[in-house]
Design an enzyme around this catalytic site. Structure first.
Site, mmCIF file in Angstrom:
data_model
loop_
_atom_site.group_PDB
_atom_site.id
_atom_site.type_symbol
_atom_site.label_atom_id
_atom_site.label_comp_id
_atom_site.label_asym_id
_atom_site.label_seq_id
_atom_site.Cartn_x
_atom_site.Cartn_y
_atom_site.Cartn_z
ATOM 1 N N PHE A 279 0.878 -1.175 0.000
ATOM 2 C CA PHE A 279 0.000 0.000 0.000
ATOM 3 C C PHE A 279 0.909 1.217 0.000
ATOM 4 C CE2 PHE A 279 -1.912 3.670 1.872
ATOM 5 C CZ PHE A 279 -3.276 3.618 1.639
ATOM 6 N N GLU A 280 0.865 1.983 -1.058
ATOM 7 C CA GLU A 280 1.535 3.276 -1.043
ATOM 8 C C GLU A 280 0.819 4.205 -2.002
ATOM 9 O OE1 GLU A 280 5.680 2.623 -1.909
ATOM 10 O OE2 GLU A 280 5.340 2.220 -4.034
ATOM 11 N N ILE A 281 0.647 5.425 -1.558
ATOM 12 C CA ILE A 281 0.088 6.492 -2.380
ATOM 13 C C ILE A 281 1.179 7.543 -2.469
ATOM 14 C CG2 ILE A 281 -1.725 8.230 -2.617
ATOM 15 C CD1 ILE A 281 -3.507 6.451 -0.842
#
Length: 393
Positions: A279-281
């Site tokens: 999960f990375e934005i």
């Protein structure tokens, strides 16, 4: 510290919780990239069963499209054809909890052509435009400077030691690609922001605000949900190599960096903390920057992706910590998230109820002793939610 701008309905109002038991997580074998590391064979060609039979014809239902301002952003997923239905569950979760409100695009990348079945199923699920790309061979193969016999011997030895994915070739290609090439794929050229999604993940809470607009408005460049410590046997010389790069290029290190997140002794050693990259934005200009590009190229030439088993999560985390202003890194504590075996679940009751979360706060990993998120809050002097001590584990 700069004030974070977020819709009023989403501002945390921390209330003290009763004592909660914390699940003790011991499973470490499912770390980042598990789905792509597994061997696979292409799925059979899609049978057009939905357009045959007793007069039934499939057609995608067109939902109302969001017409407000949007950022130049996309979801991006590296995936094999065989993982279609575990990914479909992830897409459904993301669409139900967030993207059905904003209709962002979705880029799918694979080292082989996607099947018709894959394209049909995913395009039916995604509210935005879907795009499908094949990874260039040079981004999914041994570079010319790698001694393949030496690399094979390393895989054999790591396999014998039962080091996670130690004997996997595909996992190494995946880590190298995610570290230095996904953002260079032509399909990513149209975008400034991305949200990485993998198979078998779940969003626990509704997200009623545009996270990409949030990142832009609050001058954030990298955001995470879960942090953890890396398996040291996979990266024995990563920090030594990083130190050599820092000594050779001190001008590239941000003056207000977050070195103290990845090192407890002013850079002498690596404390193994990293943001879990499934999960990375983030802003794509972080990875496209001259500083990160030079760092990745330096690592790539050293060969640790193949002579060891360097993961994209520590590489991204070290890069963000060194090349960003520390204020540009954000923790999404209100986004409930799950990837085997860890949960991120807001422990504040008001947040969970407001966001219709379906997670058990006693399973939240955020403040667990093996998580690095407490360190992130401490070194940045950020307020922690009431009752966080009850979740240390």
């Amino acid at each position: 510290m700069a004030k974070i701008m977020i819709p009023a309905s989403k501002q945390p109002v921390y209330k003290k919780l009763g004592l909660l038991l914390v699940a003790v997580f011991t499973v470490y074998v499912f770390f980042h990239g598990a789905q792509y590391a597994r061997g696979s064979a292409p799925s059979p060609k899609y049978s057009t069963v939905l357009s045959s039979g007793s007069g039934y014809k499939y057609s995608k239902v067109e939902l109302p499209k969001y017409t407000g301002p949007r950022e130049k952003a996309t979801f991006v997923t590296l995936v094999r054809n065989r993982d279609l239905y575990s990914l479909a569950e992830s897409i459904k979760s993301v669409e139900d909890r967030f993207n059905s409100k904003f209709n962002y695009d979705w880029v799918f990348l694979n080292d082989e052509e996607f099947t018709d079945e894959f394209k049909n199923v995913t395009s039916a699920l995604v509210s935005g435009t879907t795009k499908y790309g094949v990874i260039p061979k040079e981004h999914w193969s041994f570079p010319e400077w790698i001694d393949e016999e030496k690399a094979a011997q390393v895989r054999k030895e790591m396999g014998e030691k039962r080091i996670i994915y130690g004997d996997s070739i595909s996992y190494r290609h995946m880590c190298r690609f995610e570290s230095g090439f996904f953002y260079r794929h032509p399909l990513m050229d149209d975008y400034d922001w991305y949200w990485r999604v993998e198979p078998d993940i779940k969003l626990h809470c509704d997200i009623d605000y545009d996270v990409f607009k949030f990142m832009k408005d609050n001058k954030k460049k990298y955001a995470f949900a879960i942090s953890i410590k890396e398996y040291e046997a996979t990266i024995p010389t990563l920090w030594e190599t990083t130190r050599k790069f820092m000594e050779a290029h001190p001008e590239l290190i941000h003056e207000n960096n977050m070195l103290d997140f990845v090192s407890d002794d002013q850079g002498l050693s690596y404390n193994l903390c990293h943001f879990w990259s499934n999960f990375e934005i983030a802003a794509l200009d972080l990875w496209r920057s001259p500083a990160y590009s030079a760092y990745f190229d330096y690592l790539d030439r050293e060969g640790g992706f193949f002579y060891e088993r360097w993961g994209d999560a520590p590489v991204h985390s070290i890069g963000a910590a060194l090349f960003l202003d520390r204020s540009e890194i954000h923790h999404f504590g209100d986004i409930g998230y799950y990837h085997v075996p860890f949960h991120s679940c807001p422990i504040d009751t008001s947040i969970r109820l407001a966001n219709k979360c379906d997670c058990d706060p006693s399973k939240d990993f955020t403040w667990h002793s093996y998580s690095c998120t407490t360190k992130f809050y401490n070194i940045n002097k950020l307020p922690k939610p009431a009752g966080w001590q009850n979740h240390i584990g």
